[in-house]
Design a protein around this motif. Structure first.
Motif, short mmCIF file in Angstrom:
data_model
loop_
_atom_site.label_atom_id
_atom_site.label_comp_id
_atom_site.label_asym_id
_atom_site.label_seq_id
_atom_site.Cartn_x
_atom_site.Cartn_y
_atom_site.Cartn_z
N ALA A 277 95.99 87.08 -0.26
CA ALA A 277 95.16 85.87 -0.23
C ALA A 277 95.63 84.96 -1.35
CB ALA A 277 93.68 86.21 -0.39
N GLY A 278 95.36 83.68 -1.21
CA GLY A 278 95.77 82.75 -2.26
C GLY A 278 95.21 81.36 -2.07
N VAL A 279 95.12 80.62 -3.19
CA VAL A 279 94.67 79.23 -3.17
C VAL A 279 95.88 78.35 -2.90
CG1 VAL A 279 93.63 77.37 -4.50
CG2 VAL A 279 92.80 79.72 -4.77
N LYS A 280 95.82 77.53 -1.86
CA LYS A 280 96.91 76.61 -1.56
C LYS A 280 96.75 75.30 -2.34
CE LYS A 280 98.23 76.19 2.74
NZ LYS A 280 98.16 75.99 4.21
N ASP A 281 95.55 74.74 -2.31
CA ASP A 281 95.32 73.46 -2.99
C ASP A 281 93.88 73.39 -3.48
OD1 ASP A 281 97.90 72.05 -2.26
OD2 ASP A 281 97.11 72.45 -0.27
N ILE A 282 93.70 72.71 -4.62
CA ILE A 282 92.38 72.31 -5.09
C ILE A 282 92.40 70.79 -5.15
CG2 ILE A 282 90.71 72.36 -6.98
CD1 ILE A 282 91.70 75.13 -7.69
N ILE A 283 91.61 70.14 -4.34
CA ILE A 283 91.62 68.68 -4.22
C ILE A 283 90.38 68.13 -4.90
CG2 ILE A 283 91.71 66.75 -2.61
CD1 ILE A 283 92.86 68.75 -0.55
N LEU A 284 90.59 67.33 -5.95
CA LEU A 284 89.48 66.78 -6.73
C LEU A 284 89.08 65.41 -6.21
CD1 LEU A 284 90.85 67.67 -10.28
CD2 LEU A 284 89.19 68.96 -8.92
N PRO A 285 87.80 65.02 -6.43
CA PRO A 285 87.38 63.66 -6.06
C PRO A 285 88.17 62.63 -6.86
CG PRO A 285 85.50 65.09 -6.55
CD PRO A 285 86.71 65.83 -6.97
N GLY A 286 88.25 61.41 -6.33
CA GLY A 286 89.05 60.37 -6.96
C GLY A 286 88.63 60.06 -8.39
N ASP A 287 87.31 59.96 -8.66
CA ASP A 287 86.87 59.60 -10.00
C ASP A 287 87.17 60.72 -11.00
OD1 ASP A 287 85.13 61.27 -8.73
OD2 ASP A 287 83.30 60.37 -9.51
N ILE A 288 87.01 61.98 -10.57
CA ILE A 288 87.32 63.11 -11.45
C ILE A 288 88.82 63.15 -11.73
CG2 ILE A 288 87.28 65.61 -11.68
CD1 ILE A 288 84.54 64.36 -11.91
N LYS A 289 89.60 62.85 -10.70
CA LYS A 289 91.05 62.84 -10.87
C LYS A 289 91.47 61.76 -11.89
CE LYS A 289 93.28 63.46 -7.11
NZ LYS A 289 93.94 63.21 -5.78
N ASP A 290 90.83 60.59 -11.83
CA ASP A 290 91.15 59.52 -12.78
C ASP A 290 90.80 59.93 -14.21
OD1 ASP A 290 92.04 57.99 -10.69
OD2 ASP A 290 90.17 56.85 -10.48
N ILE A 291 89.63 60.57 -14.34
CA ILE A 291 89.21 61.02 -15.67
C ILE A 291 90.19 62.05 -16.23
CG2 ILE A 291 87.43 62.31 -16.92
CD1 ILE A 291 85.37 61.01 -15.03
N MET A 292 90.59 62.99 -15.38
CA MET A 292 91.51 64.03 -15.83
C MET A 292 92.87 63.44 -16.16
SD MET A 292 90.61 67.39 -13.59
CE MET A 292 91.59 68.36 -14.71
N ASN A 293 93.29 62.44 -15.41
CA ASN A 293 94.57 61.78 -15.73
C ASN A 293 94.49 61.07 -17.08
OD1 ASN A 293 95.86 62.61 -13.40
ND2 ASN A 293 95.29 60.79 -12.24
N THR A 294 93.32 60.43 -17.35
CA THR A 294 93.14 59.76 -18.63
C THR A 294 93.19 60.76 -19.79
OG1 THR A 294 91.77 58.07 -17.56
CG2 THR A 294 91.59 58.27 -19.96
#
Length: 372
Positions: A277-294
């Motif tokens: 078994a394995g995780v292929k992708d974890i897809i974050l919401p757009g606003d959370i993704k922007d915060i994490m990029n910042t």
């Protein structure tokens, strides 16, 4: 079959005739020459002995009291629960269904194989080479070498079928074969929305591989794949709901190990073994993704500043060490002076120096004046 009234009547070797007088059957006429009596209203029906014995518009029972006729006939009765395979001189001729079938036995030998279709599986006493001539009377089931199958009669399980080809009569018994694929299979859980402990909603793509080890147990589970899918979904929700987002992103590999362990706890209930078994992708919401990029950019800038300060400190320390050495060693000082001049000469075409003061002082003076 022909009706003949003319005289003389000649019956060939491959024929037999039925004599009628005033419409009533009298006797069987063998090959030969005969004269019919008109005043007795005699007629004959001539039959070819290579064909089936049947007289349109008349029941065969009307003639079977004649022992001489009966001796030249072969009669087979087929019950409602039977099919009969008819062979002429050892070669398959036809499949006979329920009823009475009558054949001449004077030139050809007729044999019959009775099959009780209440037992649907076609036995080894039936030559499978003739099956192509029985279309509509049977069904064929093939089980591949990576499959197993369960055989049901009237919805009651009979036995497991190993890989191979099986033939069943189309009769009063309903035959059902349910196959199970024994190869490794994959279950994909895609785009599942889940909430972490810190209330962040994310979408998860997860995959697991499994193999069926108990086909009968799988057959007893309604919508087997749907149930396994839901079990996987609930285990993931349980695990993700106990973690904060940062922890979840750090523990992707541990998610797979936890889910695989929990799935195998349920494996016996489903008759399967979960292999990986394995995780292929974890897809974050757009606003959370922007915060994490910042945050990521800020972290990288901080790291870059730290590296820059370390380099500046190292450079300053190197200059200080060089200065100390130059104070202590005039030869080194002179070499540095020459290196300095070389660098200046690379960028300046002509240099004029006046007397007085040492060279470094004059060059410093020159550079200061140029910058002004």
């Amino acid at each position: 079959m022909t009706t003949k009234l003319k005289n003389p009547l000649i019956i060939q070797d491959d024929e037999r005739a039925l004599l009628f007088r005033k419409g009533g059957y009298v006797k069987l006429l063998q090959p030969g020459k005969y004269r019919l009596s008109a005043w007795r209203e005699e007629t004959v029906i001539v039959l070819n002995v290579t064909k089936r014995f049947q007289i349109p518009g008349k029941d065969a029972e009307l003639f079977l009291h004649d022992q001489e006729l009966l001796a030249q006939l072969t009669i087979v009765e087929v019950q409602d629960y039977e099919y009969v395979l008819h062979y002429v001189d050892g070669k398959f001729s036809a499949l006979l269904t329920a009823g009475k079938h009558i054949f001449w036995n004077v030139l050809k030998k007729h044999t019959f194989v009775h099959a009780d279709i209440r037992q649907p599986e076609i036995g080894k006493d039936i030559n499978l080479a003739i099956m192509s001539k029985l279309n509509g009377y049977y069904q064929c089931v093939e089980v591949a070498n990576y499959e197993t199958a369960a055989l049901f009669y009237n919805n009651v399980m009979q036995r497991e079928l190993a890989p191979g080809k099986y033939y069943f009569w189309n009769g009063p018994t309903t035959v059902l074969v349910r196959k199970t694929d024994l190869r490794q299979q994959q279950l994909d859980l895609t785009g599942q929305e889940m909430m972490t402990e810190d209330k962040v909603t994310l979408r998860l793509n997860f995959v697991c591989q499994y193999k069926i080890i108990d086909p009968l147990k799988v057959l007893m589970i309604k919508s087997f794949e749907d149930q396994v899918y839901i079990a996987l979904q609930l285990i993931l929700r349980e695990y993700v709901g106990t973690l904060r987002l940062d922890d979840l992103l750090k523990m992707k590999q541990e998610i797979a190990a936890f889910v695989l362990s929990r799935l195998n706890e349920k494996g016996d209930d489903y008759g399967v073994q979960f292999l990986s078994a394995g995780v292929k992708d974890i897809i974050l919401p757009g606003d959370i993704k922007d915060i994490m990029n910042t945050v990521l950019i800020a972290e990288k800038k901080a790291q870059a500043n730290l590296i820059t300060r370390r380099e500046e400190t190292a450079s300053t320390r190197s200059l200080l060490n060089t200065a100390k050495l130059m104070d202590e060693n005039m030869t080194l000082y002179r070499l540095k002076e020459l290196e300095f001049m070389e660098k200046i000469c690379e960028k300046i075409g002509t240099i004029s120096l006046s007397s007085g003061g040492n060279m470094l002082e004059q060059l410093n003076s020159l550079l200061s004046a140029k910058h002004e």
